[in-house]
Design a protein around this motif. Structure first.
Motif, mmCIF file in Angstrom:
data_model
loop_
_atom_site.group_PDB
_atom_site.id
_atom_site.type_symbol
_atom_site.label_atom_id
_atom_site.label_comp_id
_atom_site.label_asym_id
_atom_site.label_seq_id
_atom_site.Cartn_x
_atom_site.Cartn_y
_atom_site.Cartn_z
ATOM 1 N N GLY A 30 1.080 -11.478 -0.983
ATOM 2 C CA GLY A 30 1.366 -10.059 -1.297
ATOM 3 C C GLY A 30 0.494 -9.326 -1.307
ATOM 4 N N ARG A 31 -1.285 -10.503 0.277
ATOM 5 C CA ARG A 31 -2.185 -10.077 0.028
ATOM 6 C C ARG A 31 -2.367 -9.539 1.534
ATOM 7 N NH1 ARG A 31 -6.941 -10.162 -2.497
ATOM 8 N NH2 ARG A 31 -8.942 -10.983 -1.356
ATOM 9 N N SER B 261 -7.517 -4.134 4.733
ATOM 10 C CA SER B 261 -7.263 -2.743 3.507
ATOM 11 C C SER B 261 -7.026 -1.883 4.316
ATOM 12 C CB SER B 261 -8.198 -3.438 2.580
ATOM 13 O OG SER B 261 -9.531 -2.740 3.492
ATOM 14 N N ILE B 262 -6.196 -0.659 2.889
ATOM 15 C CA ILE B 262 -6.015 0.232 3.399
ATOM 16 C C ILE B 262 -6.830 1.019 3.431
ATOM 17 C CG2 ILE B 262 -5.044 2.086 2.793
ATOM 18 C CD1 ILE B 262 -3.112 -0.457 3.700
ATOM 19 N N LYS C 162 -6.066 -4.318 -1.264
ATOM 20 C CA LYS C 162 -5.983 -5.462 -0.343
ATOM 21 C C LYS C 162 -4.337 -5.977 -0.764
ATOM 22 C CE LYS C 162 -10.340 -6.231 0.431
ATOM 23 N NZ LYS C 162 -11.984 -6.939 0.716
ATOM 24 N N SER C 163 -3.569 -6.073 -1.840
ATOM 25 C CA SER C 163 -2.208 -6.395 -2.045
ATOM 26 C C SER C 163 -1.023 -4.961 -1.575
ATOM 27 C CB SER C 163 -2.468 -6.549 -3.368
ATOM 28 O OG SER C 163 -2.926 -5.501 -4.283
ATOM 29 N N VAL C 164 -0.315 -5.280 -1.763
ATOM 30 C CA VAL C 164 1.539 -4.722 -1.657
ATOM 31 C C VAL C 164 1.440 -4.240 -3.473
ATOM 32 C CG1 VAL C 164 2.323 -5.788 0.327
ATOM 33 C CG2 VAL C 164 2.818 -6.682 -1.945
ATOM 34 N N GLY C 165 2.231 -3.246 -3.040
ATOM 35 C CA GLY C 165 2.284 -2.778 -4.379
ATOM 36 C C GLY C 165 2.067 -0.688 -4.401
ATOM 37 N N VAL D 105 0.396 5.848 -4.151
ATOM 38 C CA VAL D 105 0.405 4.959 -2.719
ATOM 39 C C VAL D 105 1.457 3.958 -2.541
ATOM 40 C CG1 VAL D 105 -0.937 4.174 -0.727
ATOM 41 C CG2 VAL D 105 -1.913 6.183 -1.702
ATOM 42 N N GLU D 106 2.356 3.657 -2.353
ATOM 43 C CA GLU D 106 3.457 2.692 -2.018
ATOM 44 C C GLU D 106 2.564 1.656 -1.085
ATOM 45 O OE1 GLU D 106 5.133 -0.674 -3.890
ATOM 46 O OE2 GLU D 106 4.931 1.763 -4.577
ATOM 47 N N VAL D 107 2.490 0.931 -1.464
ATOM 48 C CA VAL D 107 2.515 -0.300 0.066
ATOM 49 C C VAL D 107 3.428 -1.482 0.451
ATOM 50 C CG1 VAL D 107 0.011 -1.883 1.122
ATOM 51 C CG2 VAL D 107 -0.851 -0.067 -0.781
#
Length: 148
Positions: A87-88, A92-93, A122-125, A143-145
């Motif tokens: 999930g990393r 990055s966003i 830097k991770s999903v979620g 923000v949902e990544v």
């Protein structure tokens, strides 16, 4: 040292502002990076064009800022990016990514410089991002990544 800011510098001022800073800060940081120019009488004339450009980008009044904040609060922003198995994210966003995602989600066009990411994404979620719309109004965007 007297300088004219060309971009917004956190804690110092907005584009077009005339500021007095220590010599080393101005000479070694602000001027070489293009954040400011030396103050001169001719530079005073440049302030008018800088402020005109800022006014075109800036949200006009408090009522409009509150309206945009309401729109942003109700918005669901989803970003798809590459991520590893854990999930990393690979990278990055950035604020530009968030501005584009808000626009694609049907929200208002945001200036990437107004978006503040407190902790690097830097991770999903799900992550919260702050947008400073007006000196008195800021909005939070969820923000949902997701991995893609």
């Amino acid at each position: 040292m007297k300088l004219i800011l060309t971009t917004e510098v956190s804690g110092l001022g907005a584009p077009g502002d005339i500021v007095e800073v220590k010599d080393g800060y101005g000479r070694n940081y602000l001027v070489p990076r293009g954040y400011a120019i030396l103050w001169t009488r001719g530079g005073e004339k440049q302030i008018a064009s800088i402020k005109k450009a800022r006014d075109a980008r800036e949200i006009r009044d408090l009522g409009t800022a509150k309206e945009v904040a309401g729109q942003l609060g109700a918005l669901k922003v989803k970003l798809t990016t590459r991520a590893g198995e854990s999930g990393r994210l690979f990278g990055s966003i950035t604020t530009a990514d968030i501005a584009d995602a808000v626009k694609k989600a049907g929200g208002p066009v945001l200036d990437r410089r107004r978006i503040e990411i407190v902790n690097a994404i830097k991770s999903v979620g799900s992550h919260k991002v702050s947008v400073k719309l007006h000196p008195e109004v800021s909005a939070n965007v969820d923000v949902e990544v997701v991995a893609g």
